[in-house]
Structure formats: structure tokens, C-alpha cells
Design a protein around this motif. Structure first.
Motif, PDB file in Angstrom:
ATOM      1  N   ARG A 166      86.377  76.607  20.757  1.00 46.39           N
ATOM      2  CA  ARG A 166      85.491  75.502  20.805  1.00 46.39           C
ATOM      3  C   ARG A 166      85.833  74.265  21.625  1.00 46.39           C
ATOM      4  NH1 ARG A 166      82.287  74.678  16.137  1.00 46.39           N
ATOM      5  NH2 ARG A 166      82.884  76.428  14.429  1.00 46.39           N
ATOM      6  N   ARG A 167      86.985  74.277  22.048  1.00 45.69           N
ATOM      7  CA  ARG A 167      87.627  73.188  23.146  1.00 45.69           C
ATOM      8  C   ARG A 167      87.218  73.760  24.294  1.00 45.69           C
ATOM      9  NH1 ARG A 167      91.356  69.259  21.350  1.00 45.69           N
ATOM     10  NH2 ARG A 167      91.758  69.515  19.010  1.00 45.69           N
ATOM     11  N   ALA A 168      87.147  75.078  24.650  1.00 50.53           N
ATOM     12  CA  ALA A 168      86.824  75.645  25.734  1.00 50.53           C
ATOM     13  C   ALA A 168      85.293  75.370  25.955  1.00 50.53           C
ATOM     14  CB  ALA A 168      87.032  77.287  25.748  1.00 50.53           C
ATOM     15  N   ARG A 169      84.588  75.491  24.860  1.00 42.80           N
ATOM     16  CA  ARG A 169      83.024  75.680  25.091  1.00 42.80           C
ATOM     17  C   ARG A 169      82.732  74.159  25.574  1.00 42.80           C
ATOM     18  NH1 ARG A 169      79.257  77.005  20.161  1.00 42.80           N
ATOM     19  NH2 ARG A 169      80.700  75.508  19.032  1.00 42.80           N
ATOM     20  N   ALA A 170      83.514  73.010  24.969  1.00 44.77           N
ATOM     21  CA  ALA A 170      83.240  71.791  25.200  1.00 44.77           C
ATOM     22  C   ALA A 170      83.508  71.330  26.634  1.00 44.77           C
ATOM     23  CB  ALA A 170      83.765  70.779  24.262  1.00 44.77           C
ATOM     24  N   GLU A 171      84.645  71.861  27.110  1.00 43.75           N
ATOM     25  CA  GLU A 171      84.915  71.883  28.526  1.00 43.75           C
ATOM     26  C   GLU A 171      83.909  72.371  29.350  1.00 43.75           C
ATOM     27  OE1 GLU A 171      88.052  74.279  29.588  1.00 43.75           O
ATOM     28  OE2 GLU A 171      88.864  73.040  31.097  1.00 43.75           O
ATOM     29  N   MET A 172      83.426  73.578  29.015  1.00 43.11           N
ATOM     30  CA  MET A 172      82.339  74.071  29.945  1.00 43.11           C
ATOM     31  C   MET A 172      81.097  73.118  29.929  1.00 43.11           C
ATOM     32  SD  MET A 172      83.490  76.640  31.805  1.00 43.11           S
ATOM     33  CE  MET A 172      85.160  75.633  31.983  1.00 43.11           C
ATOM     34  N   ARG A 173      80.728  72.827  28.726  1.00 41.25           N
ATOM     35  CA  ARG A 173      79.567  72.174  28.953  1.00 41.25           C
ATOM     36  C   ARG A 173      79.813  70.834  29.640  1.00 41.25           C
ATOM     37  NH1 ARG A 173      77.630  73.117  22.525  1.00 41.25           N
ATOM     38  NH2 ARG A 173      76.532  74.762  22.931  1.00 41.25           N
ATOM     39  N   ALA A 174      80.728  70.089  29.429  1.00 39.52           N
ATOM     40  CA  ALA A 174      80.858  69.006  30.051  1.00 39.52           C
ATOM     41  C   ALA A 174      80.926  69.191  31.687  1.00 39.52           C
ATOM     42  CB  ALA A 174      82.275  68.387  29.953  1.00 39.52           C
ATOM     43  N   LEU A 175      81.160  70.524  32.091  1.00 39.43           N
ATOM     44  CA  LEU A 175      80.882  70.747  33.547  1.00 39.43           C
ATOM     45  C   LEU A 175      79.395  71.208  33.769  1.00 39.43           C
ATOM     46  CD1 LEU A 175      83.845  73.180  34.332  1.00 39.43           C
ATOM     47  CD2 LEU A 175      83.781  71.017  35.191  1.00 39.43           C
ATOM     48  N   GLY A 176      78.842  71.100  32.824  1.00 36.14           N
ATOM     49  CA  GLY A 176      77.380  71.293  32.948  1.00 36.14           C
ATOM     50  C   GLY A 176      76.795  73.175  32.905  1.00 36.14           C
ATOM     51  N   VAL A 177      77.915  73.789  32.428  1.00 36.26           N
ATOM     52  CA  VAL A 177      77.764  75.045  32.533  1.00 36.26           C
ATOM     53  C   VAL A 177      76.958  75.593  31.112  1.00 36.26           C
ATOM     54  CG1 VAL A 177      78.936  77.269  32.625  1.00 36.26           C
ATOM     55  CG2 VAL A 177      79.529  75.447  34.095  1.00 36.26           C
ATOM     56  N   GLU A 178      76.141  76.599  31.054  1.00 40.08           N
ATOM     57  CA  GLU A 178      75.474  77.200  29.891  1.00 40.08           C
ATOM     58  C   GLU A 178      76.693  77.953  29.562  1.00 40.08           C
ATOM     59  OE1 GLU A 178      72.321  79.523  30.668  1.00 40.08           O
ATOM     60  OE2 GLU A 178      71.949  80.279  28.533  1.00 40.08           O
ATOM     61  N   VAL A 179      77.073  77.892  28.144  1.00 40.12           N
ATOM     62  CA  VAL A 179      78.055  78.501  27.576  1.00 40.12           C
ATOM     63  C   VAL A 179      77.717  79.192  25.971  1.00 40.12           C
ATOM     64  CG1 VAL A 179      79.016  76.689  26.914  1.00 40.12           C
ATOM     65  CG2 VAL A 179      80.496  78.240  26.796  1.00 40.12           C
ATOM     66  N   HIS A 180      78.217  80.222  25.800  1.00 42.41           N
ATOM     67  CA  HIS A 180      77.879  80.946  24.422  1.00 42.41           C
ATOM     68  C   HIS A 180      79.481  81.456  23.851  1.00 42.41           C
ATOM     69  CE1 HIS A 180      73.954  80.871  25.377  1.00 42.41           C
ATOM     70  NE2 HIS A 180      74.030  81.090  26.799  1.00 42.41           N
ATOM     71  N   VAL A 181      79.489  81.366  22.603  1.00 46.62           N
ATOM     72  CA  VAL A 181      80.524  82.092  21.871  1.00 46.62           C
ATOM     73  C   VAL A 181      80.240  83.344  21.306  1.00 46.62           C
ATOM     74  CG1 VAL A 181      82.312  81.464  20.549  1.00 46.62           C
ATOM     75  CG2 VAL A 181      81.663  79.681  21.798  1.00 46.62           C
ATOM     76  N   ASP A 182      81.066  84.377  21.525  1.00 47.28           N
ATOM     77  CA  ASP A 182      80.974  85.554  20.661  1.00 47.28           C
ATOM     78  C   ASP A 182      82.293  85.895  20.230  1.00 47.28           C
ATOM     79  OD1 ASP A 182      79.954  87.716  19.664  1.00 47.28           O
ATOM     80  OD2 ASP A 182      79.845  88.893  21.552  1.00 47.28           O
ATOM     81  N   ARG A 183      82.108  86.529  19.092  1.00 45.91           N
ATOM     82  CA  ARG A 183      83.538  86.961  18.670  1.00 45.91           C
ATOM     83  C   ARG A 183      83.777  88.455  18.983  1.00 45.91           C
ATOM     84  NH1 ARG A 183      81.468  88.297  12.447  1.00 45.91           N
ATOM     85  NH2 ARG A 183      81.202  90.552  12.839  1.00 45.91           N
ATOM     86  N   VAL A 184      85.009  88.768  19.188  1.00 46.66           N
ATOM     87  CA  VAL A 184      85.419  89.999  19.597  1.00 46.66           C
ATOM     88  C   VAL A 184      84.788  91.283  18.865  1.00 46.66           C
ATOM     89  CG1 VAL A 184      87.645  90.227  18.450  1.00 46.66           C
ATOM     90  CG2 VAL A 184      87.243  91.490  20.711  1.00 46.66           C
TER      91      VAL A 184
END
Ligand code: SF4
Length: 288
Positions: free
Chosen positions: A167-185
């Protein structure tokens, strides 16, 4: 032996897994079981060029070059240029670990986009997952560089659980303005361990408008569904004949489909699309 040459008219997205070589190893989840000692497979550059031509003729809109790390393939640049020449859009699914100037020249083409995987805002955690120290800094730096150059880049975060800082990684990427998605392995490749991969771990719409070709020419419904290959394009066999074969139809029918699911988005892939994000209550969790 194929008996028909008529291809489905709906193929829109084709993933070309052009190599199993990668600088990283990702022992906990790499579906391709890629690594530095793996090869580029038995598909020749001519084979890939032929498939790109055929994809354009079949109405495919976008091809994805993936691996392994596709930029390590000796004809990577030539394949991207060829796909663009025949009018296809191109997505490069790269670990963004080491890029050269010639790569950036390709990536800034308006019909080229990038996708990558990212695991944590914490360098030690990310590097522990890739088993390559410095990979976090390199990938993060190249994501930022892509944004700076105006390159379309999508980040997929594969959450392996266990408190990973996804979740923190997603927030970090969003703050960079990057489209981001999370999937489980998914339990495929390295993540399968001793288990036999199951079609129930797939979204249930694999192969609908899309297909993937593996480094040895076998054709699968998608990269994750690599254990469900049905035919091969090696030896000059057309992709159309594979997709129109009874074997392909039987394979597709073996995947548990979910009632009411919308058609698979054309560029759904391991970590790109919301449609393939089982943790979201959207359209495309594993069927089981
Ligand atoms: S970077 Fe991707 S292809 Fe390379 S080892 Fe990790 S998961 Fe596999």
C-alpha cells in the motif's frame, strides 16, 4: 496438425515473451522462472518478425514485449521498430533495471508505453524480493525518468502478503503521478512451489481477445496461464491456425469462467490492469 486456418476475429492483444533471461531472479513469484542464466528460447528473430506481421494482419492492436527482461533480447530494438512499422502499438514490460539511450529513444515513441513491477517503498524489502541489491533504486529511478520524459508507464505491485509494504508502494507511485495497480501473487512458476498450477487461479476470461507466445513458440491464453498452452507457432505454423484449432478451443473451455464477467480487457496482464486485480472488488479476480 492444424486443420483450419481461420482465426478468431477478436484477438486484440498479443504478448510476446521473447526471453527467459533477466538480471533478477524474483524467487518467490516470477511466473516465468526467469534469471541471468536462462536463454532467449528457441523462437528466432525471424519467427518473432513473422508473428508480428501476422498479428497486424489479424487485427491485433497492441503487442507486449515481455520476458524475462525483454530489453536483454539481442533483437529487442528491431522487434519494437518492426511492430511500430506495421502499425501496432507496443508495450514493453521491463524490470527497468538497466536501460540504455537506445531504449529511451524507443520508449519516447508515441505508440510505445512501459509497464514494470515494483514491490515496496522500502529498498531493502524490494531488493529482498528481486534478490538484487540496488534494483529498487534502479527501477524507481527509471520510473521517475520515464515520467520526466513523458513516457506512459504503468506500475504493477505484486503483493505477496506477510506485511509487505504494497500500500505504501502504491501511495508512493501515485504521488509520482504513475498509474499503479496491485495484484496478489498467483501460484504459477516460482510461486507455485511444489503445487501444480491450477486454472482456478486465473481470472476466468484468459484468452478472450488475447494470447501469449512463450520463448519456445507455444501459445498460451496469457502469461499467467502459461501452463495451459495449446499449440505452437514454431516451424512456420501460423498463429491463426493455432487459435482456430480444436486444441485451443478445448483449452479455453477448461478455464473456469465466471458468470456475468465482462469481456477481458485487451491488455489485461500480470500486474497491469484493475481487471486482473483480485484484491479489488472489480471484474477479474481468480475464478476460484
Ligand atoms: S524481474 Fe520479472 S522477469 Fe525478471 S525475475 Fe523478476 S519477475 Fe521474473
Amino acid at each position: 496438425m492444424m486443420t483450419t486456418t481461420e482465426a478468431p476475429t477478436t484477438l486484440r492483444f498479443l504478448s510476446l515473451e521473447i526471453t527467459a533471461r533477466c538480471q533478477l531472479t524474483c524467487p518467490s513469484h516470477c511466473y516465468a522462472q526467469a534469471g541471468p542464466t536462462r536463454g532467449h528460447g528457441s523462437m528466432t528473430a525471424d519467427d518473432w518478425h513473422r508473428i508480428i506481421d501476422e498479428a497486424a494482419e489479424l487485427g491485433v492492436r497492441k503487442v507486449q514485449l515481455i520476458g524475462g527482461e525483454p530489453t536483454l533480447h539481442p533483437d529487442f530494438t528491431g522487434l519494437v521498430e518492426h511492430a511500430l512499422r506495421v502499425g501496432l502499438r507496443v508495450r514493453v514490460y521491463s524490470n527497468l533495471y538497466r536501460l540504455r539511450d537506445e531504449h529511451w529513444r524507443l520508449f519516447t515513441h508515441p505508440q510505445v508505453s512501459l509497464a514494470t513491477s515494483y514491490y515496496s517503498d522500502d529498498a531493502d524489502e524490494h531488493d529482498g524480493i528481486t534478490r538484487r541489491r540496488g534494483s529498487h533504486a534502479a527501477t524507481r529511478g527509471n520510473i521517475i525518468e520515464a515520467v520526466r520524459r513523458g513516457v506512459e508507464v504503468t506500475v504493477g505491485i505484486v503483493d505477496m502478503g506477510g506485511g509487505q509494504r504494497a500500500r505504501r508502494a502504491r501511495a508512493e507511485m501515485r504521488a509520482l503521478g504513475v498509474e499503479v495497480h496491485v495484484d496478489r501473487v498467483r501460484a504459477v512458476g516460482n510461486a507455485a512451489g511444489a503445487e501444480v498450477p491450477s486454472a482456478a487461479s486465473l481470472c476466468g476470461r484468459c484468452g478472450d481477445g488475447k494470447a501469449a507466445i512463450l520463448p519456445d513458440g507455444r501459445v498460451a491464453p496469457c502469461e499467467i496461464g502459461r501452463f495451459l498452452t495449446a499449440g505452437s507457432v514454431k516451424g512456420g505454423v501460423s498463429l491463426a491456425s493455432v487459435l482456430a484449432s480444436d486444441r485451443w478451443a478445448d483449452m479455453a473451455a477448461s478455464i473456469p469462467h465466471r458468470a456475468g464477467a465482462a469481456p477481458c480487457p485487451p491488455d489485461c496482464n500480470p500486474s497491469h490492469s484493475d481487471s486482473c486485480a483480485p484484491d479489488k472488488n472489480t471484474t477479474c479476480p481468480p475464478a476460484s
